[in-house]
Design a protein around this motif. Structure first.
Motif, PDB file in Angstrom:
ATOM      1  N   UNK A 246       0.800  -1.215   0.000  1.00  0.00           N
ATOM      2  CA  UNK A 246       0.000   0.000   0.000  1.00  0.00           C
ATOM      3  C   UNK A 246       0.830   1.261   0.000  1.00  0.00           C
ATOM      4  N   UNK A 247       2.140   1.143  -0.292  1.00  0.00           N
ATOM      5  CA  UNK A 247       3.032   2.300  -0.304  1.00  0.00           C
ATOM      6  C   UNK A 247       3.864   2.333  -1.581  1.00  0.00           C
ATOM      7  N   UNK A 248       4.215   3.550  -1.991  1.00  0.00           N
ATOM      8  CA  UNK A 248       5.308   3.789  -2.936  1.00  0.00           C
ATOM      9  C   UNK A 248       6.449   4.323  -2.074  1.00  0.00           C
ATOM     10  N   UNK A 249       7.595   3.656  -2.087  1.00  0.00           N
ATOM     11  CA  UNK A 249       8.744   4.058  -1.274  1.00  0.00           C
ATOM     12  C   UNK A 249       9.940   4.310  -2.183  1.00  0.00           C
ATOM     13  N   UNK A 250      10.589   5.457  -1.990  1.00  0.00           N
ATOM     14  CA  UNK A 250      11.722   5.824  -2.845  1.00  0.00           C
ATOM     15  C   UNK A 250      12.848   6.452  -2.047  1.00  0.00           C
TER      16      UNK A 250
END
Length: 196
Positions: free
Chosen positions: A67-71
């Motif tokens: 449930x996340x976009x992590x960068x």
């Protein structure tokens, strides 16, 4: 060279960042250009270790927690700030269902800054209040010298400290509190007190 606002006779633009010398990182916070040296090896090591720990459960969905976009070091553009770059950032997919094809134009839900001697004052005095103003909900400050993680949440437009975790703690920290993170496993293999 520490952090510093660059004096310009105009509001800073991306062209001003492009004109910086090699090895200098620039960000534009509310129209002002700030520049500091590129992070040292320990900073990069910790950044890559933390994103690797969070990526599996929260971005790729191992354990049903996706449930996340992590960068790491995403370039983000919001009104008045055409380029700012948290060390790590995350967006809940419920807010951003599709991965952007161009630039990130929404403030993240979570940001993490890795404090080092060259960026500590800048992260605390410039970026922390800026992050509150643009509505980032969760902020982590990792201090390489003190070997601590400070977890804060934005409540009523103010940062509320939820906890400070030490070197060998196993933690559950918002917004990733349903995951155990072994803080000691993140530290770079370097001596204390080095500029990382």
């Amino acid at each position: 060279m520490g952090y510093g606002a660059r004096k310009l006779d105009h509001p800073a633009t991306l062209a001003d960042i492009d004109a910086l010398q090699e090895g200098v990182v620039g960000e534009i916070i509310e129209g002002t250009l700030y520049a500091h040296p590129r992070p040292m090896a320990g900073h990069s090591y910790l950044e890559s270790r933390l994103i690797a720990e969070l990526d599996g459960p929260f971005q790729r969905g191992r354990g049903g927690r996706d449930g996340w976009w992590l960068l790491a070091e995403p370039g983000i553009q919001v009104e008045g700030s055409p380029e700012f770059v948290p060390d790590l950032a995350g967006w809940r997919r419920e807010r951003v269902p599709e991965f952007p094809t161009k630039r990130w134009t929404l403030a993240p839900d979570w940001a993490c800054e890795i404090l080092s001697p060259s960026t500590r004052a800048y992260d605390q005095r410039i970026k922390r209040p800026f992050y509150a103003r643009i509505g980032i909900r969760h902020l982590w400050f990792i201090d390489l010298d003190a070997r601590t993680l400070t977890v804060s949440e934005l409540m009523n437009d103010r940062w509320v400290e939820l906890g400070v975790h030490g070197d060998e703690d196993i933690i559950r920290a918002a917004p990733f509190e349903d995951f155990e993170l072994m803080l000691g496993a993140l530290w770079p293999p370097s001596r204390r007190g080095e500029d990382t």
